[in-house]
Design an enzyme around this catalytic site. Structure first.
Site, PDB file in Angstrom:
ATOM      1  N   HIS A 181       3.191  -3.908   6.239  1.00  0.00           N
ATOM      2  CA  HIS A 181       2.216  -3.059   6.084  1.00  0.00           C
ATOM      3  C   HIS A 181       2.364  -2.019   7.136  1.00  0.00           C
ATOM      4  O   HIS A 181       3.174  -1.882   8.194  1.00  0.00           O
ATOM      5  CB  HIS A 181       0.929  -3.746   6.083  1.00  0.00           C
ATOM      6  CG  HIS A 181       0.535  -4.273   4.589  1.00  0.00           C
ATOM      7  ND1 HIS A 181      -0.420  -3.992   3.923  1.00  0.00           N
ATOM      8  CD2 HIS A 181       1.276  -5.436   4.109  1.00  0.00           C
ATOM      9  CE1 HIS A 181      -0.538  -4.471   2.918  1.00  0.00           C
ATOM     10  NE2 HIS A 181       0.349  -5.713   3.075  1.00  0.00           N
ATOM     11  N   GLU A 184     -21.721 -22.904 -25.785  1.00  0.00           N
ATOM     12  CA  GLU A 184     -21.621 -24.390 -25.976  1.00  0.00           C
ATOM     13  C   GLU A 184     -20.507 -24.819 -25.164  1.00  0.00           C
ATOM     14  O   GLU A 184     -19.216 -24.434 -25.521  1.00  0.00           O
ATOM     15  CB  GLU A 184     -21.387 -24.746 -27.288  1.00  0.00           C
ATOM     16  CG  GLU A 184     -22.793 -24.118 -28.368  1.00  0.00           C
ATOM     17  CD  GLU A 184     -22.339 -24.101 -29.737  1.00  0.00           C
ATOM     18  OE1 GLU A 184     -21.178 -24.773 -30.303  1.00  0.00           O
ATOM     19  OE2 GLU A 184     -23.279 -23.541 -30.608  1.00  0.00           O
ATOM     20  N   GLU A 194     -19.496 -31.787 -32.667  1.00  0.00           N
ATOM     21  CA  GLU A 194     -20.975 -31.299 -31.786  1.00  0.00           C
ATOM     22  C   GLU A 194     -20.929 -32.496 -30.803  1.00  0.00           C
ATOM     23  O   GLU A 194     -21.200 -33.568 -30.973  1.00  0.00           O
ATOM     24  CB  GLU A 194     -22.127 -31.345 -32.823  1.00  0.00           C
ATOM     25  CG  GLU A 194     -21.810 -30.681 -33.948  1.00  0.00           C
ATOM     26  CD  GLU A 194     -22.079 -29.087 -33.597  1.00  0.00           C
ATOM     27  OE1 GLU A 194     -22.096 -28.683 -32.291  1.00  0.00           O
ATOM     28  OE2 GLU A 194     -21.604 -27.969 -34.522  1.00  0.00           O
ATOM     29  N   HIS A 241     -17.900 -28.165 -30.208  1.00  0.00           N
ATOM     30  CA  HIS A 241     -19.150 -27.578 -30.223  1.00  0.00           C
ATOM     31  C   HIS A 241     -20.136 -28.211 -29.469  1.00  0.00           C
ATOM     32  O   HIS A 241     -19.998 -29.162 -28.843  1.00  0.00           O
ATOM     33  CB  HIS A 241     -19.604 -27.060 -31.745  1.00  0.00           C
ATOM     34  CG  HIS A 241     -18.584 -25.755 -32.350  1.00  0.00           C
ATOM     35  ND1 HIS A 241     -19.435 -24.575 -32.643  1.00  0.00           N
ATOM     36  CD2 HIS A 241     -17.534 -25.778 -32.789  1.00  0.00           C
ATOM     37  CE1 HIS A 241     -18.317 -23.934 -33.200  1.00  0.00           C
ATOM     38  NE2 HIS A 241     -17.366 -24.745 -33.165  1.00  0.00           N
ATOM     39  N   GLU A 285       1.563   3.484   3.167  1.00  0.00           N
ATOM     40  CA  GLU A 285       2.173   2.803   4.349  1.00  0.00           C
ATOM     41  C   GLU A 285       3.524   2.342   4.119  1.00  0.00           C
ATOM     42  O   GLU A 285       4.046   1.775   3.603  1.00  0.00           O
ATOM     43  CB  GLU A 285       1.462   1.540   4.502  1.00  0.00           C
ATOM     44  CG  GLU A 285      -0.041   1.611   4.745  1.00  0.00           C
ATOM     45  CD  GLU A 285      -0.633   0.359   4.594  1.00  0.00           C
ATOM     46  OE1 GLU A 285      -0.174  -0.792   4.872  1.00  0.00           O
ATOM     47  OE2 GLU A 285      -1.971   0.376   4.561  1.00  0.00           O
ATOM     48  N   HIS A 341       1.004  -0.951  -0.141  1.00  0.00           N
ATOM     49  CA  HIS A 341       0.091  -0.238   0.033  1.00  0.00           C
ATOM     50  C   HIS A 341       0.749   1.259   0.040  1.00  0.00           C
ATOM     51  O   HIS A 341       1.882   1.467   0.772  1.00  0.00           O
ATOM     52  CB  HIS A 341      -1.161  -0.050   1.411  1.00  0.00           C
ATOM     53  CG  HIS A 341      -1.975  -1.119   1.050  1.00  0.00           C
ATOM     54  ND1 HIS A 341      -2.380  -1.584   2.405  1.00  0.00           N
ATOM     55  CD2 HIS A 341      -2.735  -1.694   0.156  1.00  0.00           C
ATOM     56  CE1 HIS A 341      -3.274  -2.696   2.035  1.00  0.00           C
ATOM     57  NE2 HIS A 341      -3.601  -2.889   0.517  1.00  0.00           N
ATOM     58  N   HIS A 400     -18.186 -20.740 -29.568  1.00  0.00           N
ATOM     59  CA  HIS A 400     -19.562 -20.273 -29.225  1.00  0.00           C
ATOM     60  C   HIS A 400     -19.424 -20.441 -27.629  1.00  0.00           C
ATOM     61  O   HIS A 400     -19.562 -21.398 -27.105  1.00  0.00           O
ATOM     62  CB  HIS A 400     -20.735 -21.189 -29.807  1.00  0.00           C
ATOM     63  CG  HIS A 400     -20.687 -20.724 -31.460  1.00  0.00           C
ATOM     64  ND1 HIS A 400     -21.006 -21.982 -32.101  1.00  0.00           N
ATOM     65  CD2 HIS A 400     -20.368 -19.855 -31.982  1.00  0.00           C
ATOM     66  CE1 HIS A 400     -20.816 -21.366 -33.520  1.00  0.00           C
ATOM     67  NE2 HIS A 400     -20.457 -20.250 -33.268  1.00  0.00           N
ATOM     68  N   GLU A 419       2.144  -5.404  10.366  1.00  0.00           N
ATOM     69  CA  GLU A 419       1.722  -4.325  10.569  1.00  0.00           C
ATOM     70  C   GLU A 419       2.732  -3.410  11.397  1.00  0.00           C
ATOM     71  O   GLU A 419       2.876  -3.833  12.740  1.00  0.00           O
ATOM     72  CB  GLU A 419       0.363  -3.865  11.076  1.00  0.00           C
ATOM     73  CG  GLU A 419      -0.675  -5.062  10.251  1.00  0.00           C
ATOM     74  CD  GLU A 419      -1.273  -4.197   9.104  1.00  0.00           C
ATOM     75  OE1 GLU A 419      -1.012  -2.916   8.954  1.00  0.00           O
ATOM     76  OE2 GLU A 419      -1.787  -4.901   8.121  1.00  0.00           O
TER      77      GLU A 419
END
Length: 1370
Positions: free
Chosen positions: A225, A559, A754, A663, A118, A115, A556, A318
């Site tokens: 941090h 599909e 298919e 497909h 920080e 960040h 597609h 932190e």
């Protein structure tokens, strides 16, 4: 003495001043080593830390570079990527021998300033870098830590955010937390519950870190941090995403709590658990630690990603209540965190460590899973087979498992405190045994030396073990029948959204790197990656003789069955490799490319349960991708979509042999052709109709329901397909389909499958689809190993011949060889006449009989035409090549074949923030190049524009400004139209690119050394000054300051010129007339095409084949241009342009072009490249345009070294300057200083004639190859001994005889005349009296004609009326 120094340093709180430095020299006068460490250069004051200022990006960069330069034996600075705004993400690597990656040292990392606001972490990590470097060799603890640990420190992951932040902002109200795209980097990693939620383009910092994590396999990490004081550990979120209070426990929860305590207990404030932050006075943390999700839910956090996907344990620290405290607080923060930072690094050395090796040859085994009983979180071995498994003190059972190997379990491994137990594994391959069984054996004692440890081995594919006791009494009994091998089937079936699919693919690529390689071929409209997983025993590269196969699904978007089946197939192949014979054989002998989703945008819009709808079918621009490819019968007017373009480029780059497009909506295999010229429903047969039927049946026969031929009786009761296959056009017409384009434009045979009647079935139905299709999917891959295969090679040296043609008699469809000469040709069983042919070679024909279910090998060795074994013309003496020339020829071949040029582009990345440069900036930029690279650049003025702007020409060569007639000379020009300035910026970047890489990249260095490169970036600077950015069609700036289109002003014949040439034109004409140029490339805008001469309307073009070929080389190396579809609606360029190349006159015919002048008067071929539809696009597009044209520009530097070159001389060796070289009876080039000539020619056979006054004409035949450097020939002239076409001796003898006859005749005449002379004297006397009158008459007659003589004697037909008038006044 060292301890005294340490106490002194501590007392002074590490404030290293000049006084302390001098004091150290006085206190320790006898320590020579210390003297050397502390003896600083005048610039060394920069390395003295004050602990009271923040470093901005520039200061941070300088500081880290200074430290890296001062301690090169233990420090190495590098960048893992760039931020949104182009700032480097610096990482300092600190270890002994930091430039070598060697096994035995666990990798540790700290990341700060994620960040941007920080900021304490950023400074503290810089202090840590300095502390480790300066204390190395002085403090035993630091020395040991650096010697035994591979430490990586990234002070700032978000440098853009830091630059936006403000000192003193404790709560982050002033911005800077997020990156420059306003994305929170600690919410942008792939999440175990939510997947990927942020576009990759918005988070380059995160993507760089992900790549870094995957590459390095870190063991332990800390993410620093600010905003409170606590150590947070995984998990950071939960499936419920409860805001606070939900403890999200990881498998290594106890270990994480311990690691967090190590940091907190060494931090005086953190250990109290009472941060006392002004904005949260009541907040407390027991022992100064917290579970991330219990504190608050953080989806997409970095620490969870490290643990789940990176082999790495990471916690988040932190460090301060105030995010950006005043700089005066920095020294205090360093003191608070120093011991914690060091103590935490030391914990990388706890638990168990060791190696996994192969039993037979002892080689390292990568990606072996290290499994600890009762902890359901595994890690894997690195590239040296090494692993580091952090564990708390205790007793563990640890297993090493890998596909294809017997797993090994070591029991009762003792782990001690603060010391790693060494445990090595040796794994044996599974060869032939009773499948499904395991064997409990006693193995050699592990390296721990503990007698209580026992070892168990079993098949890695088994989840249970079976005790097998050998029978001593039944040695003669027949062996028990072995049960049929059962491969591992996919266990989890679900629909994968894009983020889920992406993580799946990355996981398998990471888990099985020896056989799986993930890459992307481009982006969708919405910038989703078009991922491809390639599975093979050498997945990252094409292997000679191994066919390339592909599956493509989800074209597609709605599909979806194919998408899920291909993910299942990836899992199946990876998990069964090495144990299942069929899978192992396919993977070892085939390079299998799998694209699960060609339309990821459409998928995201589709809806589960859709039976036969259209929602999500098309891409985000609402175009059907299976109607978007160029078609043989129909002109496709829809704009070519990014997904289509990406796939077309992909298919052109890899020699695919067989493919299937998956497909949904029916149950059938559909094969080409998909449409016909009439557009009616009828059988449209391809030349390989029998082959297509064979491969289609191979699939359908393994799917009983499909083979039945009645696919969807409930939805389409009348639909029937015999054997479950159909010709596409006989079913219904599909213009613009992908399968036909594959067949007609590449070597690849593709069918469309298919897979089911329901397009988007419910997830619970997916196991049924896998069961129906798994055998068919494998059987179809087997079809790539049918027909014939082989290599076409040169008979002289055995090298493969690329782009050779394989012709099968009576089948009107040829295929070509790949880059190394290998080919594959699918055929049905029969006997065939096969011919191999290639430009410059004699074709060879043979017969081959093709059998069922196997491939026949048919190799061809071709002999060059009119050449000896070295590939040179046999006529005349030939020069001996030195090793350097051979090396350069090898370089040209490498860059012309395969991925050579692509690899060069990737290896020479330059960083630049592109923008349009005004005239003054352009001039300064070019002068800057000459100042920074004086040895290879020379800048000169060609002249000035109407408004007195200089037209600059930059030469790049190893000897700039010197004449080197033996080297080819290439000209790059741009900016003839000021309203199209893209070319100008591309050439400036190209010049910088060449200069920066000279001396660094061997290929670039050699190309510059062997070429004279002249760059003219702006011919029309006045017009450029008038042009306006973001005007795609405006003519403002097109002309020069006098309103003249300069590309209509190049006339070399004075009879054609009405007015004086413009100054810009004259400058370029003078440059062109310097001669000696081999090739010219002009960049323009407003279209996407490469054009070749002529611009003027001519009926035929001499040497058109070569000119078109040169333009096609540029277009072929451009990712879009060669597709022939620019989509430039603004200028009417919408139709298909074959290969992206056309004759210039066909685009816009006009007279007086620079291209035509270069051809006719400069004797140099010039092509014009139009770089894009928009004349003056926004500056943001320049980086993309550079990426598109970089490879193509480089290809011109390679191409200029091809064709034919040589020297013309007489028998004595004297070079002949000005000799004419006639190419194929038409185009002429002239020899230059030294008798050198160079002509570019298209690949093939060519006739060369050499003509020079006083010498006999010479003829030679040459063969030009597309991938070889120019053929070097020597032409030696004999004196011309013929007169009037007759032998000199005959003419001389005849002349002598004639002279003798004339003399005799003259004598006879003289005698006769002398006898008559007396009679004529009287006549001459009478004539003399009229002489005066005759002279007067002659004088009068001649006076009237003198003026006319003077006026017309020197007048030429080409002179103007003005010149004639001037002559008449003389």
């Amino acid at each position: 003495m060292v301890h005294v120094w340490e106490r002194l340093s501590t007392m002074l709180k590490l404030r290293v001043s000049l006084f302390a430095f001098l004091l150290a020299l006085v206190v320790f006068p006898g320590d020579a080593r210390l003297h050397r460490t502390r003896r600083l250069s005048p610039a060394a004051e920069e390395t003295v830390e004050t602990y009271n200022i923040y470093y901005n990006y520039v200061d941070l960069t300088g500081r880290l570079q200074s430290l890296a330069q001062k301690y090169p034996h233990i420090a190495n600075l590098s960048s893992i990527g760039q931020s949104v705004e182009g700032r480097e993400l610096w990482v300092m690597r600190i270890t002994k021998d930091p430039n070598i990656d060697s096994p035995g040292k666990p990798k540790f990392k700290y990341v700060g300033n994620m960040h941007g606001d920080e900021t304490v972490s950023r400074q503290v990590l810089v202090y840590l870098v300095e502390y480790l470097l300066t204390k190395y060799g002085e403090e035993p603890r630091i020395t040991k830590l650096v010697n035994t640990t591979d430490i990586y420190i990234m002070p700032s992951m978000n440098p853009d955010g830091f630059e936006m932040s403000k000192e003193g902002d404790c709560s982050g109200n002033n911005g800077g937390r997020n990156n420059a795209k306003n994305k929170d980097l600690n919410r942008s990693f792939p999440d175990q519950y939510d997947g990927t939620t942020v576009s990759q383009d918005d988070i380059p910092e995160v993507m760089a870190v992900i790549r870094w994590i995957q590459e390095k396999k870190f063991v332990l990490s800390g993410n620093l941090h600010g905003g409170t004081v606590v150590a947070s550990f995984p998990f950071d979120d939960s499936a419920f995403h409860q805001r606070q209070g939900h403890y999200s426990k990881s498998e290594d929860d106890s270990l994480f709590r311990y690691l967090a305590r190590v940091y907190s207990q060494n931090h005086p404030v953190m250990t109290t658990g009472l941060p006392n932050c002004p904005d949260a006075l009541d907040e407390t943390f027991e022992d100064g630690i917290t579970n991330g999700a219990q504190w608050y839910d953080v989806p997409g956090g970095m620490q969870d990603y490290n643990y789940l996907y990176g082999n790495c344990m990471e916690i988040t620290m932190e460090l301060s209540c105030c995010k950006y405290p005043p700089a005066t607080e920095l020294h205090k923060e360093w003191d608070l965190n120093r011991e914690s930072l060091l103590a935490y690094i030391e914990k990388v050395h706890i638990g168990v460590r060791g190696y996994a090796k192969e039993a037979v040859n002892g080689s390292a085994l990568t990606n072996v899973s290290i499994v600890v009983d009762n902890i359901h979180h595994n890690l894997t071995t690195g590239k040296y087979g090494d692993y580091y498994r952090l564990l708390l003190p205790g007793t563990y059972n640890i297993t090493a498992a890998a596909p294809g190997y017997r797993s090994v379990t070591v029991h009762n491994v003792q782990v001690k405190e603060d010391e790693a137990t060494e445990l090595n594994f040796t794994l044996a391959r599974v060869v032939s045994e009773v499948p499904g069984s395991g064997t409990e054996l006693t193995s050699p004692t592990p390296s721990t030396g503990d007698p209580n440890i026992s070892t168990t081995t079993s098949n890695s594919s088994d989840s249970t073990q079976t005790q097998l006791a050998p029978s001593e009494g039944n040695k003669n009994s027949p062996p028990l029948p072995q049960p049929e091998h059962q491969p591992i089937q996919p266990q989890e079936f679900r629909h994968h959204n894009y983020a889920d699919m992406e993580l799946f693919l990355r996981k398998y690529s990471s888990d099985f790197p020896s056989i799986a390689h993930l890459y992307t071929i481009g982006h969708s409209v919405e910038h989703h990656e078009l991922y491809v997983m390639v599975i093979s025993d050498n997945p990252a590269a094409h292997e000679h003789g191994e066919p390339e196969f592909k599956y493509v699904a989800n074209m597609h978007g709605n599909e979806v069955v194919g998408r899920e089946l291909l993910l299942n197939l990836i899992e199946y192949l990876c998990r069964n490799y090495g144990t299942d014979p069929e899978v192992t054989q396919l993977v070892n002998n085939t390079r299998i490319h799998i694209m699960p989703s060609m339309n990821p945008d459409g998928y995201e819009a589709a809806t589960e349960g859709d039976v036969k709808g259209y929602k999500g079918r098309n891409n985000s621009n609402n175009f059907d991708l299976n109607r978007n490819f160029p078609d043989q019968f129909t002109t496709i007017t829809d704009p070519r979509q990014p997904e289509t373009i990406a796939v077309m480029n992909w298919l052109k780059s890899i020699p695919f042999v067989l493919s299937a497009n998956l497909h949904g909506g029916s149950l059938v295999v559909n094969y080409p052709f998909d449409d016909d010229k009439d557009g009616t429903i009828q059988y449209s047969q391809s030349p390989d109709d029998k082959v297509f039927q064979q491969v289609a049946r191979a699939y359908s026969q393994e799917n009983p329901q499909m083979h039945n031929g009645h696919p969807c009786e409930n939805l389409y009761p009348d639909e029937y397909f015999e054997d479950g296959i159909t010709n596409g056009a006989n079913w219904y017409n599909v213009p613009g389909g992908m399968q036909d384009w594959n067949y007609l434009n590449t070597n690849c045979f593709e069918v469309t499958i298919e897979l089911g009647c329901v397009k988007y079935p419910l997830a619970k139905e997916l196991p049924k689809y896998w069961e129906q299709n798994r055998r068919a999917l494998l059987q179809f891959i087997h079809q790539v190993h049918t027909g014939i295969k082989g290599t076409v090679s040169d008979s002289s040296d055995g090298t493969g011949i690329p782009n050779a043609t394989i012709t099968v008699a009576e089948i009107d469809h040829n295929i070509t060889t790949a880059h190394t000469g290998d080919y594959w040709r699918l055929l049905v069983p029969n006997t065939y006449s096969i011919t191999a042919s290639a430009d410059g070679y004699m074709p060879v024909r043979t017969y081959a009989t093709v059998s069922k279910d196997r491939v026949e090998t048919v190799d061809f060795r071709l002999t060059r035409i009119h050449s000896d074994s070295k590939g040179q013309s046999q006529n005349g003496p030939q020069p001996t090549q030195n090793p350097s020339e051979k090396e350069f020829q090898s370089l040209i071949k490498d860059l012309s074949l395969g991925q050579g040029l692509e690899q060069l582009v990737k290896s020479t990345a330059t960083e630049n923030s592109f923008r349009y440069q005004r005239y003054k900036e352009l001039a300064a930029f070019m002068r800057g190049l000459t100042l920074n690279f004086p040895k290879i650049t020379s800048l000169r003025s060609l002249g000035q524009s109407v408004e007195f702007r200089t037209i600059w020409a930059l030469e790049i060569s190893n000897k700039p400004g010197e004449a080197e007639p033996s080297e080819p000379k290439i000209r790059f020009v741009a900016g003839i139209h000021g309203n199209a300035p893209v070319g100008t910026e591309l050439l400036l970047e190209f010049a910088a690119f060449l200069c920066v890489n000279y001396g660094k990249n061997p290929a670039i260095t050699r190309l510059i050394n062997e070429t004279r490169i002249v760059i003219v970036p702006s011919i029309n600077p006045d017009g450029r000054a008038q042009a306006v950015e973001k005007q795609c069609t405006s003519t403002q700036g097109l002309t020069n300051a006098r309103g003249k289109d300069l590309d209509t002003d190049f006339f070399g014949n004075s009879s054609q010129r009405v007015v004086e040439a413009q100054p810009e034109t004259r400058a370029m004409m003078d440059l062109i007339l310097e001669k000696g140029y081999t090739l010219s490339v002009a960049l323009d805008g407003g279209a996407l095409v490469a054009t070749y001469p002529y611009d003027k309307p001519v009926q035929s073009v001499e040497n058109e084949g070569t000119l078109k070929y040169l333009a096609s080389v540029y277009a072929h190396n451009h990712p879009k241009m060669h597709l022939g579809e620019s989509g430039c609606s603004s200028n009417g360029q919408m139709g298909n342009i074959p290969d992206g190349v056309m004759r210039a006159a066909e685009r816009q015919s006009h007279m007086g072009s620079m291209k035509d002048f270069s051809m006719d008067f400069g004797h140099c071929p010039e092509i014009t490249v139009y770089t894009g539809c928009c004349l003056f696009p926004p500056a943001e597009q320049l980086a993309t345009l550079w990426a598109e044209n970089k490879k193509a520009l480089l290809s011109m530097l390679v191409e200029v070294h091809k064709g034919v070159r040589g020297v013309v001389r007489d028998k004595s060796g004297k070079p002949i300057v000005g000799a004419i070289i006639v190419l194929n009876g038409g185009v002429r080039v002239f020899t230059t200083e030294g008798g050198y000539f160079h002509a570019l020619l298209a690949p093939g056979n060519h006739n060369i004639e050499a003509v020079a006054d006083g010498y006999q004409q010479q003829r030679q035949k040459v063969v030009v190859y597309s991938y070889e450097a120019a053929n070097y020939i020597t032409i030696e002239f004999d004196m011309d001994n013929s007169i009037f076409g007759l032998p000199r001796e005959f003419v001389v003898a005849s002349a002598a005889a004639s002279m003798t006859a004339l003399v005799v005749t003259a004598c006879i005449i003289w005698c006769v005349c002398a006898a008559k002379s007396n009679r004529q004297k009287d006549g001459f006397h009478r004539l003399r009296q009229h002489r005066d009158e005759y002279d007067d008459e002659i004088r009068l007659t001649s006076m009237g004609s003198k003026k006319s003589l003077l006026a017309h004697e020197f007048q030429d037909e080409s002179e103007s009326d003005e010149e004639t008038l001037y002559a008449n006044k003389i």
